[in-house]
Design a protein around this motif. Structure first.
Motif: not given
Length: 613
Positions: A516-517, A521-525, A540-542, A562-563
């Motif tokens: 899941s993105l 992705g949360q670890a990259l924020v 960040e998430f948009d 994209k993961a």
């Protein structure tokens, strides 16, 4: 689709207006110059097989003994080949074909300017893009002939402000794309997209690089910066601007009166076609190269007649450049691992259907070029577009087939791998354990292709039990993967072996179902610093999308992520470059993300350092 049977033969009549356009009057003087230039070309004598053999260019056939298709039959066949671009409502192209130095086919199709309704003509000037590179290489060799430039000493001999690395490349390695430096054009895209950069920025980008793509001679990755730095060295040694040096030492002696090195698309030169970039809605935008200091990497504007004249010089006898210099021009590079490449000094030496060809293409925003000669048959081809939706490489190859005929082509056309034969592979992505290589398979209109670091999918060919992607198709590599273990499986294998220009990678398949993105992705924020780009970045998430916002000296840039796995992501540009992208790999310490490495076809392991929010 409106067409005109007379458009390809029109001089500069506007298909919209009933009277000659201002361009028609300007072209009258250009036609006079063109006639003089042709006379100068004719004074150099005819090209013959013996003369070609003295150049060191490979000879595949006896160019005088073979029987070719009749010229009138060739012209008819070529008219059919180019019929799709014979339009009065779209940009087009110019094409020139000569045999033994005699022009057989000179045509122009489509519009030089949609805005002004002016047709292309056989003497319309167009940008030839990277086809310019071998002119810069010859310029350097002319200075070597003068005893002023040594192509095999470290580049800091002439450019001392460049950063110092453990191994220093040479100017010759810059010319063969084996120097290892990063491409400032590509780095500029990553920092701020296709924003037009001011003079001096190309060198400034190089001066702040803390790392290189690879050590000199280890690999081959296409690099425009090498040619821009070569051009700067030529200026410093010669005491002339790069543009003036080319004019005095190459263009004027050759009688190439309509050829110039033009560093900026803001400059206006008579008789030059507008570059057209097609838009999704069917409209066009003006093509502008994102730099005001284009030099040896791709600055030349020329015509088909000038380029046919130049191709005669390339084959020999040589009016510009000694036989020794041309021997060097046509000596292909050898990597440190012993791999012999097909790229020499701004030229590519390959075969098409069993005949030797020398060629180089060029791409600019809104145009393309393919320059090609078949030396064994003294066949010269030049195709330049200003926005026509065609493949100039495929067209040039088709011209070879028309001009030589099947009897003189020893081999059949190459076999392109079909996606249907390798369906389990389509969509599979692999990475090396150290994550320095990210590699995938994809479909390109029914053809199987490779994607290197999330590049667009490039179709591959089958040869000797391997799937092959040559340097000329993707400007890195070449790449080879054995076919047997791939075709024999009902599922994509867990590992594959990839030959990357003689470097062997064992790649492991990334998860078939991506995480899941939102989770990966949360670890990259967070916030990042990018010293080599002189930029700051924020991930960040948009909404549901994970984005990278980059702030640099020349404006913002926005990338989407994209993961593939928790440590490997694909990214893409947005806007004008949306079809392009790269890979991103994650650096961790004690499980925490401390940095990222961004890769593209031409930039490797660009470091994004994580900083406190």
């Amino acid at each position: 689709m409106p067409t005109s049977p007379f458009l390809s033969h029109a001089w500069a009549w506007s298909p919209v207006c009933s009277a000659p356009s201002p361009s028609f009057r300007r072209c009258a003087s250009l036609r006079t110059r063109q006639r003089i230039r042709r006379q100068l070309c004719q004074q150099r004598g005819t090209t013959h097989a013996a003369a070609i053999q003295t150049t060191g260019i490979p000879m595949s056939q006896s160019s005088m003994a073979d029987t070719y298709p009749a010229d009138d039959l060739c012209v008819t066949a070529l008219d059919r080949l180019f019929q799709s671009v014979n339009r009065s409502d779209a940009p087009g192209l110019v094409v020139g074909v000569a045999r033994h130095g005699k022009p057989i086919y000179r045509r122009a199709f489509g519009l030089a300017s949609i805005e002004h309704g002016v047709a292309n003509t056989p003497w319309t000037r167009m940008r030839i893009g990277s086809t310019s590179k071998h002119f810069a290489s010859l310029a350097a060799l002319l200075l070597a002939e003068d005893g002023k430039l040594d192509l095999d000493v470290g580049v800091r001999t002439y450019l001392p402000e460049l950063p110092e690395f453990p191994q220093e490349p040479t100017l010759r390695q810059f010319m063969t794309h084996t120097g290892g430096f990063r491409d400032s054009l590509d780095a500029g895209f990553l920092a701020s997209g296709p924003v037009i950069k001011p003079k001096g920025e190309g060198l400034a980008i190089q001066m702040r690089q803390g790392e290189v793509n690879f050590a000199p001679g280890e690999k081959m990755i296409y690099n425009n910066s090498g040619y821009q730095l070569l051009s700067l060295a030529i200026e410093r040694v010669s005491g002339l601007s790069f543009e003036q040096f080319l004019k005095e030492r190459i263009f004027d002696p050759m009688g190439m009166l309509d050829t110039r090195s033009v560093p900026s698309d803001f400059e206006i030169h008579p008789g030059t076609a507008t570059l057209h970039v097609p838009q999704p809605d069917g409209s066009y935008r003006r093509g502008m190269f994102p730099s005001e200091e284009v030099r040896g990497e791709g600055a030349i504007v020329s015509t088909i007649d000038d380029m046919l004249c130049w191709l005669r010089n390339l084959r020999g006898p040589h009016k510009v450049g000694s036989d020794d210099s041309w021997a060097q021009m046509l000596t292909v590079a050898r990597l440190n691992n012993g791999l012999v490449c097909k790229y020499s000094l701004g030229l590519q030496l390959e075969q098409y259907r069993g005949v030797d060809i020398i060629h180089h293409g060029g791409t600019v925003f809104g145009g393309n070029c393919q320059m090609l000669t078949v030396p064994g048959h003294a066949l010269d081809i030049i195709i330049i577009t200003n926005g026509a939706a065609v493949s100039v490489v495929e067209l040039a190859n088709s011209v070879i087939e028309v001009m030589l005929g099947e009897d003189l082509l020893p081999l059949p056309a190459e076999k392109t791998a079909a996606s249907a034969d390798f369906m389990p592979l389509v969509g599979a992505t692999y990475a090396s354990p150290d994550m320095q290589m990210v590699f995938g398979f994809g479909d390109a209109n029914g053809k199987l292709g490779f994607a290197i670091h999330n590049s667009p999918v490039i179709p591959v060919r089958e040869e000797n039990g391997e799937l092959c992607l040559d340097f000329s198709r993707i400007v890195t590599g070449p790449y080879r993967v054995a076919m047997q273990p791939l075709a024999a499986s009902d599922a994509a294998p867990s590992t594959i072996e990839l030959d990357d220009g003689g470097t062997r990678w064992v790649l492991e398949r990334l998860p078939e179902t991506a995480p899941s993105l939102a989770v990966a992705g949360q670890a990259l924020v967070g916030n990042y610093r990018v010293p080599d780009l002189n930029a700051q970045a924020k991930i960040e998430f948009d909404g549901d999308a994970l984005v990278v916002r980059i702030a640099s000296d020349f404006g913002p840039n926005l990338l989407t992520l994209k993961a593939h796995s928790s440590d490997v992501f694909a990214w893409n540009f947005t806007g004008q470059l949306a079809q392009l992208g790269g890979s991103l790999t994650v650096e961790r310490s004690n499980g925490e993300v401390i940095g990222l490495r961004f890769n593209t076809l031409r930039t490797r392991h660009m470091h994004f350092q994580r900083i406190a929010n």
